[in-house]
Design a protein around this motif. Structure first.
Motif, PDB file in Angstrom:
ATOM      1  N   LEU A   8       0.831  -1.206   0.000  1.00 34.91           N
ATOM      2  CA  LEU A   8       0.000   0.000   0.000  1.00 34.91           C
ATOM      3  C   LEU A   8       0.867   1.258   0.000  1.00 34.91           C
ATOM      4  CD1 LEU A   8      -2.809  -1.121   2.457  1.00 34.91           C
ATOM      5  CD2 LEU A   8      -3.196  -0.221   0.158  1.00 34.91           C
ATOM      6  N   GLN A   9       1.957   1.226   0.754  1.00 27.63           N
ATOM      7  CA  GLN A   9       2.879   2.364   0.786  1.00 27.63           C
ATOM      8  C   GLN A   9       3.444   2.641  -0.604  1.00 27.63           C
ATOM      9  OE1 GLN A   9       3.914   4.109   3.845  1.00 27.63           O
ATOM     10  NE2 GLN A   9       4.621   5.542   2.318  1.00 27.63           N
ATOM     11  N   LYS A  10       3.754   1.588  -1.345  1.00 32.72           N
ATOM     12  CA  LYS A  10       4.336   1.740  -2.680  1.00 32.72           C
ATOM     13  C   LYS A  10       3.359   2.381  -3.673  1.00 32.72           C
ATOM     14  CE  LYS A  10       7.649  -2.068  -2.331  1.00 32.72           C
ATOM     15  NZ  LYS A  10       8.020  -3.424  -2.808  1.00 32.72           N
ATOM     16  N   VAL A  11       2.059   2.191  -3.442  1.00 31.72           N
ATOM     17  CA  VAL A  11       1.073   2.786  -4.357  1.00 31.72           C
ATOM     18  C   VAL A  11       0.512   4.096  -3.806  1.00 31.72           C
ATOM     19  CG1 VAL A  11       0.457   0.611  -5.472  1.00 31.72           C
ATOM     20  CG2 VAL A  11      -0.813   1.345  -3.421  1.00 31.72           C
ATOM     21  N   GLY A  12       1.174   4.631  -2.766  1.00 30.56           N
ATOM     22  CA  GLY A  12       0.826   5.963  -2.303  1.00 30.56           C
ATOM     23  C   GLY A  12      -0.076   6.053  -1.091  1.00 30.56           C
ATOM     24  N   VAL A  13      -0.385   4.903  -0.468  1.00 31.40           N
ATOM     25  CA  VAL A  13      -1.229   4.906   0.735  1.00 31.40           C
ATOM     26  C   VAL A  13      -0.310   4.807   1.950  1.00 31.40           C
ATOM     27  CG1 VAL A  13      -3.099   3.780   2.005  1.00 31.40           C
ATOM     28  CG2 VAL A  13      -3.113   3.784  -0.503  1.00 31.40           C
ATOM     29  N   HIS A  14      -0.150   5.908   2.675  1.00 33.77           N
ATOM     30  CA  HIS A  14       0.701   5.914   3.863  1.00 33.77           C
ATOM     31  C   HIS A  14      -0.010   5.209   5.013  1.00 33.77           C
ATOM     32  CE1 HIS A  14       3.400   8.611   1.819  1.00 33.77           C
ATOM     33  NE2 HIS A  14       2.438   9.493   1.634  1.00 33.77           N
ATOM     34  N   TYR A  15       0.784   4.664   5.934  1.00 35.35           N
ATOM     35  CA  TYR A  15       0.164   3.973   7.066  1.00 35.35           C
ATOM     36  C   TYR A  15       0.933   4.219   8.351  1.00 35.35           C
ATOM     37  CZ  TYR A  15       3.828   0.376   7.004  1.00 35.35           C
ATOM     38  OH  TYR A  15       5.033  -0.277   7.082  1.00 35.35           O
ATOM     39  N   LEU A  16       0.194   4.155   9.456  1.00 34.36           N
ATOM     40  CA  LEU A  16       0.740   4.096  10.807  1.00 34.36           C
ATOM     41  C   LEU A  16       0.053   2.929  11.502  1.00 34.36           C
ATOM     42  CD1 LEU A  16       0.734   7.850  11.948  1.00 34.36           C
ATOM     43  CD2 LEU A  16       2.746   6.478  11.387  1.00 34.36           C
ATOM     44  N   LYS A  17       0.809   2.177  12.292  1.00 30.21           N
ATOM     45  CA  LYS A  17       0.229   1.014  12.960  1.00 30.21           C
ATOM     46  C   LYS A  17       0.537   1.064  14.447  1.00 30.21           C
ATOM     47  CE  LYS A  17       1.953  -3.198  12.464  1.00 30.21           C
ATOM     48  NZ  LYS A  17       2.278  -4.555  11.951  1.00 30.21           N
ATOM     49  N   SER A  18      -0.508   0.935  15.268  1.00 31.56           N
ATOM     50  CA  SER A  18      -0.334   0.838  16.712  1.00 31.56           C
ATOM     51  C   SER A  18      -0.696  -0.583  17.141  1.00 31.56           C
ATOM     52  CB  SER A  18      -1.213   1.866  17.422  1.00 31.56           C
ATOM     53  OG  SER A  18      -2.572   1.482  17.373  1.00 31.56           O
ATOM     54  N   ASP A  19      -0.867  -0.773  18.450  1.00 38.72           N
ATOM     55  CA  ASP A  19      -1.211  -2.108  18.942  1.00 38.72           C
ATOM     56  C   ASP A  19      -2.637  -2.516  18.613  1.00 38.72           C
ATOM     57  OD1 ASP A  19       1.308  -2.413  20.027  1.00 38.72           O
ATOM     58  OD2 ASP A  19       0.729  -1.570  21.963  1.00 38.72           O
ATOM     59  N   SER A  20      -3.496  -1.539  18.289  1.00 40.33           N
ATOM     60  CA  SER A  20      -4.906  -1.874  18.090  1.00 40.33           C
ATOM     61  C   SER A  20      -5.504  -1.332  16.798  1.00 40.33           C
ATOM     62  CB  SER A  20      -5.741  -1.357  19.269  1.00 40.33           C
ATOM     63  OG  SER A  20      -5.613   0.056  19.371  1.00 40.33           O
ATOM     64  N   ILE A  37      -5.428  -0.395  -5.191  1.00 41.35           N
ATOM     65  CA  ILE A  37      -5.620   0.048  -3.813  1.00 41.35           C
ATOM     66  C   ILE A  37      -6.831  -0.648  -3.193  1.00 41.35           C
ATOM     67  CG2 ILE A  37      -6.277   2.041  -2.391  1.00 41.35           C
ATOM     68  CD1 ILE A  37      -4.608   3.774  -4.350  1.00 41.35           C
ATOM     69  N   ASP A  38      -7.903  -0.755  -3.966  1.00 42.54           N
ATOM     70  CA  ASP A  38      -9.135  -1.380  -3.469  1.00 42.54           C
ATOM     71  C   ASP A  38      -8.901  -2.839  -3.097  1.00 42.54           C
ATOM     72  OD1 ASP A  38     -11.838  -1.108  -2.801  1.00 42.54           O
ATOM     73  OD2 ASP A  38     -12.508  -1.910  -4.731  1.00 42.54           O
ATOM     74  N   VAL A  39      -8.177  -3.570  -3.937  1.00 40.56           N
ATOM     75  CA  VAL A  39      -7.871  -4.983  -3.673  1.00 40.56           C
ATOM     76  C   VAL A  39      -7.016  -5.126  -2.422  1.00 40.56           C
ATOM     77  CG1 VAL A  39      -6.603  -6.997  -4.526  1.00 40.56           C
ATOM     78  CG2 VAL A  39      -8.125  -5.752  -6.063  1.00 40.56           C
ATOM     79  N   LEU A  40      -6.011  -4.274  -2.288  1.00 42.21           N
ATOM     80  CA  LEU A  40      -5.106  -4.358  -1.139  1.00 42.21           C
ATOM     81  C   LEU A  40      -5.826  -4.050   0.174  1.00 42.21           C
ATOM     82  CD1 LEU A  40      -1.986  -2.598  -2.700  1.00 42.21           C
ATOM     83  CD2 LEU A  40      -2.143  -5.009  -2.032  1.00 42.21           C
ATOM     84  N   ILE A  41      -6.666  -3.023   0.163  1.00 40.32           N
ATOM     85  CA  ILE A  41      -7.406  -2.693   1.392  1.00 40.32           C
ATOM     86  C   ILE A  41      -8.383  -3.805   1.740  1.00 40.32           C
ATOM     87  CG2 ILE A  41      -9.088  -1.101   2.417  1.00 40.32           C
ATOM     88  CD1 ILE A  41      -7.704   1.177   0.961  1.00 40.32           C
ATOM     89  N   ASN A  42      -9.016  -4.377   0.732  1.00 39.16           N
ATOM     90  CA  ASN A  42      -9.942  -5.487   0.955  1.00 39.16           C
ATOM     91  C   ASN A  42      -9.218  -6.673   1.600  1.00 39.16           C
ATOM     92  OD1 ASN A  42     -12.544  -6.810   0.660  1.00 39.16           O
ATOM     93  ND2 ASN A  42     -11.590  -8.022  -0.967  1.00 39.16           N
ATOM     94  N   GLU A  43      -8.023  -6.982   1.108  1.00 37.94           N
ATOM     95  CA  GLU A  43      -7.229  -8.076   1.689  1.00 37.94           C
ATOM     96  C   GLU A  43      -6.829  -7.743   3.125  1.00 37.94           C
ATOM     97  OE1 GLU A  43      -3.902  -9.142  -0.731  1.00 37.94           O
ATOM     98  OE2 GLU A  43      -5.108  -9.371  -2.548  1.00 37.94           O
ATOM     99  N   LEU A  44      -6.495  -6.487   3.367  1.00 36.25           N
ATOM    100  CA  LEU A  44      -6.110  -6.065   4.710  1.00 36.25           C
ATOM    101  C   LEU A  44      -7.262  -6.225   5.687  1.00 36.25           C
ATOM    102  CD1 LEU A  44      -3.771  -4.687   6.348  1.00 36.25           C
ATOM    103  CD2 LEU A  44      -4.923  -2.522   5.865  1.00 36.25           C
ATOM    104  N   LEU A  45      -8.459  -5.825   5.275  1.00 39.70           N
ATOM    105  CA  LEU A  45      -9.630  -5.955   6.145  1.00 39.70           C
ATOM    106  C   LEU A  45      -9.932  -7.419   6.439  1.00 39.70           C
ATOM    107  CD1 LEU A  45     -12.006  -3.232   4.636  1.00 39.70           C
ATOM    108  CD2 LEU A  45     -10.391  -3.014   6.536  1.00 39.70           C
TER     109      LEU A  45
END
Length: 239
Positions: A8-20, A37-45
């Motif tokens: 996702l970062q490579k296609v321009g979607v920045h992320y931050l991850k915490s414990d929850s 982007i849609d496919v990647l977010i769907n897989e993440l969910l």
């Protein structure tokens, strides 16, 4: 999951991850990458179900969201935010009020933050813990307290957004309830800008707030920030 986030970062979607929670953000209208982007977010969910994480937040321009069919169907819209920007390569032309940088682990720091946020000591502690997880290399320098007549009146958390070209952000900002309506918000925000420019070495500032938060919008405008044309839609997915 980490591989998905890196993709996702490579296609321009920045992320931050915490414990929850995982926070995703894209501010550009990259319509040519919408399907990926849609496919990647769907897989993440989908992967969230088997992880210890409980929530995903996502922000993107409305025009891009219209092309993210799976994302739009799975995530709940929770708000809309407006974007303000300013260069930090030029003088700020504002006076900098007195401030102190406090430790995150001291009880008086947590107590003061809980009062400013209007929440419990435990919840303020959890907020700081999530900040440690999301911004581990910067967190010890972020807790900035505005001092007036030797009394703390507000707090601001400046930082550099990871994986950007030294873009300055404010993680959170707030005036103590005893000082609301006294016009100190502009000064508190200017402290954040000053620290971003002079101590964090940020090249620019990007701030976001809810479209109906007129006081904060006025504060950013009064400190030389320019409103962007596009707004971003805030979405959330929880399990």
């Amino acid at each position: 999951m980490d591989k998905l986030l890196q993709h996702l970062q490579k296609v321009g979607v920045h992320y931050l991850k915490s414990d929850s929670v995982i926070i995703l953000e894209i501010l550009e209208n990259k319509l040519h990458l919408a399907s990926e982007i849609d496919v990647l977010i769907n897989e993440l969910l989908d992967k969230l179900q088997s992880s210890r994480l409980k929530k995903v937040r996502f922000e993107c321009p409305k025009i891009l969201l219209n092309s993210l069919n799976c994302t739009r169907s799975k995530m709940e819209v929770i708000g809309e935010r407006v974007i303000y920007k300013r260069s930090l390569l030029t003088p700020l032309n504002v006076s900098t009020p007195d401030y102190e940088v406090w430790s995150l682990s001291e009880n008086n720091s947590i107590t003061f933050l809980s009062e400013v946020m209007g929440t419990s000591f435990s919840d303020a502690e959890k907020f700081l813990t999530s900040m440690r997880t999301e911004l581990p290399s910067q967190v010890k320098d972020m807790f900035t307290v505005y001092i007036v007549n030797n009394e703390p009146v507000g707090v601001v958390f400046p930082h550099i957004e990871p994986n950007t070209d030294n873009e300055g952000r404010i993680f959170w900002i707030g005036i103590h309830p005893n000082f609301l309506g006294t016009g100190l918000g502009k000064n508190l925000h200017s402290i954040g800008l000053y620290r971003l420019k002079n101590e964090f070495k940020a090249m620019s500032y990007l701030g976001m707030t809810q479209v109906d938060n007129v006081p904060m919008r006025n504060i950013m405008a009064s400190n030389g920030c320019v409103q962007s044309k596009n707004t971003v839609i805030s979405l959330q997915y929880s399990i």
